[in-house]
Scaffold this active site. Structure first.
Site, short mmCIF file in Angstrom:
data_model
loop_
_atom_site.label_atom_id
_atom_site.label_comp_id
_atom_site.label_asym_id
_atom_site.label_seq_id
_atom_site.Cartn_x
_atom_site.Cartn_y
_atom_site.Cartn_z
N ARG A 80 0.89 -1.06 -0.04
CA ARG A 80 0.05 -0.05 -0.10
C ARG A 80 1.03 1.26 0.03
NH1 ARG A 80 -5.50 -0.78 1.92
NH2 ARG A 80 -6.03 -2.74 0.84
N ARG A 120 -3.73 6.65 0.25
CA ARG A 120 -4.16 7.71 0.77
C ARG A 120 -2.85 8.59 1.63
NH1 ARG A 120 -9.29 5.09 3.27
NH2 ARG A 120 -8.03 3.26 3.03
N ARG A 144 -7.19 11.37 -7.02
CA ARG A 144 -8.42 10.63 -6.56
C ARG A 144 -9.66 11.78 -6.60
NH1 ARG A 144 -9.20 6.02 -4.67
NH2 ARG A 144 -11.25 6.75 -4.98
N ASP A 171 -6.97 -3.45 -7.27
CA ASP A 171 -7.51 -4.08 -5.95
C ASP A 171 -7.83 -5.55 -6.12
OD1 ASP A 171 -8.55 -3.08 -3.15
OD2 ASP A 171 -9.80 -4.75 -3.71
N TYR A 210 -14.64 -11.85 0.73
CA TYR A 210 -15.62 -10.65 0.35
C TYR A 210 -16.89 -11.40 -0.30
CZ TYR A 210 -11.72 -7.65 1.77
OH TYR A 210 -11.08 -6.97 2.65
O1 CP3 Z 1 0.02 0.34 -3.10
C1 CP3 Z 1 -0.48 -0.74 -3.08
O2 CP3 Z 1 -0.18 -1.84 -2.40
C2 CP3 Z 1 -1.34 -1.58 -4.42
C3 CP3 Z 1 -2.46 -1.12 -4.38
C4 CP3 Z 1 -3.60 -2.19 -3.33
C5 CP3 Z 1 -4.83 -1.79 -3.21
N1 CP3 Z 1 -5.54 -2.57 -2.81
C6 CP3 Z 1 -5.26 -0.28 -3.31
C7 CP3 Z 1 -6.48 0.12 -2.48
C8 CP3 Z 1 -3.29 -3.53 -3.09
C9 CP3 Z 1 -2.03 -4.44 -3.07
C10 CP3 Z 1 -4.62 -3.87 -2.81
C11 CP3 Z 1 -4.98 -5.32 -2.16
C12 CP3 Z 1 -5.99 -5.69 -1.54
N2 CP3 Z 1 -7.25 -4.55 -1.08
C13 CP3 Z 1 -5.96 -6.34 -0.20
C14 CP3 Z 1 -4.72 -7.28 0.25
C15 CP3 Z 1 -3.70 -6.20 0.97
C16 CP3 Z 1 -4.02 -6.29 2.32
O3 CP3 Z 1 -4.17 -4.77 2.74
O4 CP3 Z 1 -4.33 -6.93 3.16
C17 CP3 Z 1 -7.11 -6.21 0.44
C18 CP3 Z 1 -7.60 -7.15 1.60
C19 CP3 Z 1 -8.31 -5.56 -0.16
C20 CP3 Z 1 -9.64 -4.99 0.01
C21 CP3 Z 1 -9.78 -3.53 0.23
N3 CP3 Z 1 -9.87 -2.77 -0.78
C22 CP3 Z 1 -9.69 -2.96 1.53
C23 CP3 Z 1 -9.60 -3.76 2.87
C24 CP3 Z 1 -9.75 -1.79 1.29
C25 CP3 Z 1 -9.68 -0.29 2.17
C26 CP3 Z 1 -10.91 0.31 2.63
C27 CP3 Z 1 -10.68 1.58 3.30
O5 CP3 Z 1 -11.12 2.51 2.45
O6 CP3 Z 1 -9.93 1.76 3.99
C28 CP3 Z 1 -9.83 -1.51 -0.25
C29 CP3 Z 1 -9.84 -0.05 -1.03
C30 CP3 Z 1 -8.50 0.07 -1.42
N4 CP3 Z 1 -7.66 -0.65 -2.33
C31 CP3 Z 1 -7.62 1.50 -1.15
C32 CP3 Z 1 -6.85 1.53 -1.90
C33 CP3 Z 1 -5.55 2.49 -2.22
C34 CP3 Z 1 -8.45 2.66 -0.57
C35 CP3 Z 1 -9.38 3.49 -1.63
C36 CP3 Z 1 -9.26 4.85 -1.81
O7 CP3 Z 1 -8.08 5.38 -1.66
O8 CP3 Z 1 -10.41 5.20 -1.62
#
Ligand code: CP3
Length: 347
Positions: free
Chosen positions: A31, A35, A44, A80, A155
């Site tokens: 990540r 943000r 974004r 994602d 999910y």
């Molecule tokens: O920089 C990186 O690592 C690449 C981007 C990445 C995202 N999601 C972007 C994202 C990666 C590798 C993921 C994988 C992902 N998504 C996982 C496995 C990694 C982990 O953290 O365990 C999981 C469980 C998800 C499911 C998911 N998607 C979650 C739990 C969330 C967060 C919800 C929140 O808003 O707190 C997302 C949304 C998400 N995926 C965001 C990002 C940057 C946030 C969205 C935003 O910026 O509005």
């Protein structure tokens, strides 16, 4: 910041993944895009998460942002774990501050059968984004990724984020035929999705099984590992290193290694010194507690130094946090951490 290598194959990141000698301990952050970066929040504005992931201009720029800012040793593709489901037509959204949410949870064999398999034609925007990124990144390797079957199943079955994964495990224990069909379906989608990313130029892949730590080792071996192993075996055919990561997986590390990883990701709850003997001749990745970036810089770097020292006992070590960057992390701390880790002499 170290100079980037001439080509990805010569990078410290890929050398460590291949358990070869490295010029410095490579470092990147799960990540790292997102943000915590003001330039990400600016891009974004008014654009939904899924829409961003399907817009190559945004994917390329967001993936490059942390590489430019920190000089990390690898980029991770901005996407994602639920994106491939969206691409094949599953009705879902990623809600800000919540995560992935399904319009209708998967509960029956008919629900599973309704999910199409993924082909490259479903994700032309992924191919385009990866190709463009690889051109822009030069010698810095790009990590492609997919969600592992258990984590993605959670999910789909829960319908959204869950702490206990109770419905998911109820299906696993109580409806083994539906479970097998669902895990098989997701494994096929994940394998196809990784193949698209590697064919377009990704240098390594990470399989995120973030929630696998909800399972006992026996249940993991029986209900989860065969499907992750199938994805990892398909990825091995692509000829790139495979990182296998989960959270709360202290008791699962030997099985996650056995499932077919080249690098085993370790969360911060398990000391690297305990993890290393569990993963055989593979490399390890990790594992600074992501909250340590909120401590004073010298406290954070002292902990990082101890992790790099512990990592010397491994066949290969890629420095990372023990889970993703927390959104209100100060980017200045990650920059200091990157420079610190890269500047530690190798012996
Ligand atoms: O920089 C990186 O690592 C690449 C981007 C990445 C995202 N999601 C972007 C994202 C990666 C590798 C993921 C994988 C992902 N998504 C996982 C496995 C990694 C982990 O953290 O365990 C999981 C469980 C998800 C499911 C998911 N998607 C979650 C739990 C969330 C967060 C919800 C929140 O808003 O707190 C997302 C949304 C998400 N995926 C965001 C990002 C940057 C946030 C969205 C935003 O910026 O509005």
């Amino acid at each position: 910041m170290t100079n980037p290598p001439a080509e990805p194959s010569q990078s410290a990141f890929l050398k460590a993944a291949r358990v070869e000698p490295v010029p410095h301990t490579p470092v990147w952050f799960m990540r790292q895009a997102g943000r915590s970066l003001p330039e990400y929040r600016a891009l974004r504005q008014g654009v939904g998460m899924l829409e961003s992931c399907m817009t190559p201009d945004l994917v390329v720029e967001i993936t490059l942002q942390p590489v430019r800012r920190y000089g990390v040793d690898a980029a991770i593709f901005f996407s994602d774990i639920v994106l491939p489901l969206k691409a094949v037509g599953v009705d879902l959204d990623i809600k800000p501050g919540v995560g992935p949410v399904m319009a209708s949870p998967v509960r029956t064999l008919a629900d599973v059968a309704a999910i199409p398999d993924l082909t490259p034609e479903h994700v032309p925007f992924i191919t385009e984004s990866v190709r463009r990124l690889v051109g822009e990144l030069g010698g810095t390797p790009l990590i492609g990724f997919a969600g592992a079957p258990f984590t993605v199943a959670s999910y789909l079955v829960e319908g959204g984020p869950s702490k206990e994964h109770a419905r998911t495990k109820a299906m696993m224990f109580g409806a083994p035929d539906v479970w097998a069909a669902l895990m098989d379906k997701i494994a096929g989608i994940a394998a196809a999705y990784l193949a698209v990313q590697v064919s377009a130029g990704a240098s390594a892949v990470q399989l995120f099984d973030s929630w696998a730590g909800a399972c006992t080792p026996e249940d993991y071996r029986r209900y989860v590992m065969p499907y992750s192993a199938r994805v990892l075996a398909a990825a091995a055919e692509l000829g790139v290193p495979r990182i296998h990561f989960g959270v709360n997986t202290g008791s699962l590390l030997p099985l996650m290694a056995e499932a077919g990883a080249d690098v085993v990701g370790v969360d911060w709850r398990t000391p690297l010194s305990s993890a290393i003997p569990l993963v055989g001749d593979r490399a390890v990745q990790g594992n600074l507690d992501p909250t340590l970036v909120f401590a004073p810089t010298d406290v954070m770097t002292a902990r990082a130094a101890a992790i790099v020292e512990a990592g010397r006992a491994a066949h290969g070590h890629i420095f990372n946090l023990g889970h993703g960057v927390i959104p209100d992390t100060d980017p200045g701390q990650l920059e200091a951490l990157t420079r610190f880790v890269q500047s530690i002499p190798v012996s």
